[in-house]
Design a protein around this motif. Structure first.
Motif, PDB file in Angstrom:
ATOM      1  N   TRP A  93      38.553  30.281  40.893  1.00 25.98           N
ATOM      2  CA  TRP A  93      39.298  31.541  41.310  1.00 25.98           C
ATOM      3  C   TRP A  93      40.050  32.235  40.014  1.00 25.98           C
ATOM      4  O   TRP A  93      39.883  33.295  39.746  1.00 25.98           O
ATOM      5  N   ALA A  94      40.220  31.357  39.031  1.00 22.31           N
ATOM      6  CA  ALA A  94      40.660  31.958  37.922  1.00 22.31           C
ATOM      7  C   ALA A  94      39.716  32.720  37.058  1.00 22.31           C
ATOM      8  O   ALA A  94      39.903  33.656  36.190  1.00 22.31           O
ATOM      9  N   ASP A  95      38.244  32.421  37.300  1.00 24.09           N
ATOM     10  CA  ASP A  95      37.254  33.218  36.530  1.00 24.09           C
ATOM     11  C   ASP A  95      36.854  34.503  37.516  1.00 24.09           C
ATOM     12  O   ASP A  95      35.800  35.010  37.024  1.00 24.09           O
ATOM     13  N   VAL A  96      37.240  34.680  38.481  1.00 23.67           N
ATOM     14  CA  VAL A  96      37.136  35.862  39.344  1.00 23.67           C
ATOM     15  C   VAL A  96      38.103  36.965  39.205  1.00 23.67           C
ATOM     16  O   VAL A  96      39.270  36.816  39.411  1.00 23.67           O
ATOM     17  N   ASP A  97      37.555  38.175  38.711  1.00 19.48           N
ATOM     18  CA  ASP A  97      38.376  39.346  38.914  1.00 19.48           C
ATOM     19  C   ASP A  97      37.866  40.412  39.762  1.00 19.48           C
ATOM     20  O   ASP A  97      37.053  40.991  39.378  1.00 19.48           O
ATOM     21  N   LEU A  98      38.615  40.353  40.974  1.00 12.26           N
ATOM     22  CA  LEU A  98      37.882  41.136  41.806  1.00 12.26           C
ATOM     23  C   LEU A  98      38.270  42.754  41.501  1.00 12.26           C
ATOM     24  O   LEU A  98      37.466  43.637  41.918  1.00 12.26           O
ATOM     25  N   ARG A  99      39.414  43.072  40.905  1.00 13.91           N
ATOM     26  CA  ARG A  99      39.802  44.338  40.506  1.00 13.91           C
ATOM     27  C   ARG A  99      38.737  44.906  39.526  1.00 13.91           C
ATOM     28  O   ARG A  99      38.166  45.974  39.578  1.00 13.91           O
ATOM     29  N   ALA A 100      38.354  44.107  38.576  1.00 16.07           N
ATOM     30  CA  ALA A 100      37.510  44.676  37.349  1.00 16.07           C
ATOM     31  C   ALA A 100      35.958  44.538  38.119  1.00 16.07           C
ATOM     32  O   ALA A 100      35.101  45.079  37.416  1.00 16.07           O
ATOM     33  N   ARG A 101      35.884  43.628  39.209  1.00 19.23           N
ATOM     34  CA  ARG A 101      34.535  43.305  39.802  1.00 19.23           C
ATOM     35  C   ARG A 101      33.626  42.395  38.707  1.00 19.23           C
ATOM     36  O   ARG A 101      32.683  42.948  38.395  1.00 19.23           O
ATOM     37  N   VAL A 102      34.323  41.310  38.326  1.00 20.32           N
ATOM     38  CA  VAL A 102      33.316  40.623  37.359  1.00 20.32           C
ATOM     39  C   VAL A 102      34.048  39.257  37.762  1.00 20.32           C
ATOM     40  O   VAL A 102      34.675  38.765  38.066  1.00 20.32           O
ATOM     41  N   ILE A 103      32.872  38.224  37.245  1.00 19.13           N
ATOM     42  CA  ILE A 103      33.008  36.855  37.376  1.00 19.13           C
ATOM     43  C   ILE A 103      32.696  36.551  35.724  1.00 19.13           C
ATOM     44  O   ILE A 103      31.798  36.842  35.131  1.00 19.13           O
ATOM     45  N   SER A 104      33.535  35.340  35.467  1.00 19.24           N
ATOM     46  CA  SER A 104      33.144  34.642  34.073  1.00 19.24           C
ATOM     47  C   SER A 104      33.035  33.347  34.403  1.00 19.24           C
ATOM     48  O   SER A 104      33.532  32.455  35.026  1.00 19.24           O
ATOM     49  N   ILE A 105      31.690  33.158  33.964  1.00 22.21           N
ATOM     50  CA  ILE A 105      30.907  31.629  33.903  1.00 22.21           C
ATOM     51  C   ILE A 105      31.080  31.037  32.479  1.00 22.21           C
ATOM     52  O   ILE A 105      30.429  31.587  31.563  1.00 22.21           O
ATOM     53  N   GLY A 106      31.969  30.075  32.258  1.00 23.80           N
ATOM     54  CA  GLY A 106      32.415  29.490  31.091  1.00 23.80           C
ATOM     55  C   GLY A 106      31.349  28.416  30.553  1.00 23.80           C
ATOM     56  O   GLY A 106      30.816  28.217  29.374  1.00 23.80           O
ATOM     57  N   GLU A 107      30.623  27.768  31.512  1.00 28.80           N
ATOM     58  CA  GLU A 107      29.775  26.690  31.233  1.00 28.80           C
ATOM     59  C   GLU A 107      28.407  27.072  31.916  1.00 28.80           C
ATOM     60  O   GLU A 107      28.057  26.825  33.016  1.00 28.80           O
TER      61      GLU A 107
END
Length: 169
Positions: A93-107
C-alpha cells in the motif's frame, strides 16, 4: 523429444540439461564437456494470443463472479496494468498513490524501479480492496500488502489455483 512433446518443451529440456551439466562441471562433480553444448535448438515461433470480444466478456463475467476479492482485484489489475505476476503480488500500500494515480514498483525483473500511471478503472479496483486481512494467528489486522496472504511472505504468491477456477467459470 521434439516430435514426442513439441519443440518448445524439447528446448526447455535441453536448457535444463545444459544447466545441470554446467553446475556439475563447476562443482567438480562431472569431468568432461557439457553434452548439451552444440545441440541445435528448435526454432520457436513467438506466440501471440489475444482474447476475442466474446472471450473478454466471459472473462470479465467470471472475474465479477469470483468470490475471493483479492484474486478478483488481482486479475483485473493485471489486465488493466500489464505488470508481471510477481510485481503485482508484491505490491505494498505504501507504493500506491491514489491521489496522484500511480503505483511504484521498486523490484522489477530488469532491476529498475517502475512508476505506472493508474487508469480510473484501476483506481476503482484498488479502492475496492479491503485493507484488513486475517493474520496467521487468526486475528484481523491491517496489512501492508495490497494482496495479503497467510504464508511466510505475508502476501499472496501463487495465482494458479484461482486462475484455473476463473478459467473454468
Amino acid at each position: 523429444l521434439g516430435a514426442a512433446v513439441g519443440h518448445h518443451e524439447a528446448n526447455r529440456c535441453l536448457a535444463l540439461v545444459s544447466v545441470v551439466f554446467s553446475k556439475a562441471i563447476a562443482w567438480g562433480l562431472y569431468r568432461g564437456e557439457n553434452p548439451a553444448r552444440g545441440v541445435t535448438r528448435f526454432a520457436e515461433a513467438k506466440r501471440e494470443r489475444f482474447l476475442s470480444p466474446d472471450e473478454a466478456g466471459r472473462l470479465l463475467e467470471a472475474l465479477r463472479a469470483e468470490e475471493n476479492p483479492s484474486w478478483r482485484a488481482y486479475f483485473l489489475l493485471l489486465l488493466l496494468l500489464g505488470t508481471r505476476r510477481a510485481e503485482l503480488l508484491r505490491l505494498r500500500w505504501a507504493d500506491v498513490d491514489l491521489r496522484a494515480r500511480v503505483i511504484s514498483i521498486g523490484e522489477t525483473k530488469n532491476g529498475r524501479p517502475l512508476t505506472l500511471p493508474l487508469p480510473e478503472a484501476a483506481v476503482a479496483v484498488l479502492r475496492s480492496i479491503p485493507r484488513q486481512a486475517l493474520g496467521r494467528d487468526g486475528v484481523v489486522e491491517v496489512s501492508p500488502w495490497v494482496f495479503p496472504g497467510v504464508g511466510k511472505t505475508g502476501h499472496l504468491t501463487e495465482p494458479w489455483a484461482a486462475w484455473e477456477r476463473i478459467r473454468e467459470a
